[in-house]
Design a protein around this motif. Sequence first.
Motif, short mmCIF file in Angstrom:
data_model
loop_
_atom_site.label_atom_id
_atom_site.label_comp_id
_atom_site.label_asym_id
_atom_site.label_seq_id
_atom_site.Cartn_x
_atom_site.Cartn_y
_atom_site.Cartn_z
N SER A 135 -4.27 9.14 -2.05
CA SER A 135 -3.48 9.36 -2.94
C SER A 135 -3.98 9.37 -4.48
O SER A 135 -3.66 10.19 -5.27
CB SER A 135 -2.43 8.41 -3.11
N SER A 177 2.62 1.97 -3.31
CA SER A 177 1.75 2.21 -4.34
C SER A 177 1.30 3.64 -4.22
O SER A 177 1.30 4.55 -5.06
CB SER A 177 0.52 1.34 -4.27
N ALA A 178 1.07 4.01 -2.87
CA ALA A 178 0.82 5.40 -2.67
C ALA A 178 1.88 6.38 -2.86
O ALA A 178 1.49 7.38 -3.40
CB ALA A 178 0.17 5.71 -1.21
N TYR A 201 -5.80 5.93 2.90
CA TYR A 201 -4.61 6.47 2.75
C TYR A 201 -4.22 6.35 1.11
O TYR A 201 -3.93 7.28 0.46
CB TYR A 201 -3.35 5.76 3.72
N LEU A 202 -4.50 5.16 0.70
CA LEU A 202 -3.99 4.95 -0.72
C LEU A 202 -5.08 5.60 -1.57
O LEU A 202 -4.98 6.17 -2.72
CB LEU A 202 -4.11 3.35 -1.12
N ASN A 253 6.50 8.23 4.59
CA ASN A 253 6.24 7.28 3.32
C ASN A 253 7.19 8.06 1.99
O ASN A 253 7.88 7.36 1.52
CB ASN A 253 4.66 8.05 2.74
N GLU A 267 -3.39 2.30 -10.58
CA GLU A 267 -4.59 2.03 -9.88
C GLU A 267 -5.31 0.65 -10.45
O GLU A 267 -5.53 -0.33 -9.76
CB GLU A 267 -5.72 2.88 -9.92
N GLU A 285 0.74 -1.34 0.12
CA GLU A 285 0.09 0.19 0.20
C GLU A 285 0.97 1.26 0.11
O GLU A 285 0.69 2.20 -0.62
CB GLU A 285 -0.86 -0.12 1.34
N SER A 329 1.59 9.23 -5.76
CA SER A 329 1.95 10.50 -5.67
C SER A 329 2.84 11.25 -6.26
O SER A 329 2.73 12.48 -6.86
CB SER A 329 2.58 10.61 -4.17
#
Length: 139
Positions: A50, A13-14, A46-47, A122, A33, A10, A18
């Motif tokens: 983003s 990926s975020a 959170y994801l 992150n 996605e 996660e 970003s």
Amino acid sequence: MHQFDFRPDEMTSASAISACSQLGDLKFGSWIESFIHETRIQLDDYLTTSLIDLYAKCGSIDKAYKLFRGLKKKDLAGYTAMILGCGINGRASDAIVLFDEMMNAETPFASIENDLMKMALNWRSALPNLIELTGLTYL
């Protein structure tokens, strides 16, 4: 991502999403996605935030709104991404409505520090990997 022997989670990926939003790269962000859905990575708030930021910054404000409305817990980061997205897409009145909604919501503003810390960690963890993958140098 398939070329290397690791599986993005996660946070990875975020971070990648970003980066796409910062670059305005909707095509690659949408691919990420799709990858998230294909690999069944947990689409947490959170994801999702983003993705909201990506779609809002790339002009797909309706898609951003749909994701925002689906958030389980609307926090400061989610509201900020959506308000900014409305602003840069010429929807000032929507931004004001969202700001009023945020101020009247049961949003625990005590968690702002926690949200900021998660975002900082992150980026800190993602930066060396992005540099290595792209071959860029870090000054």
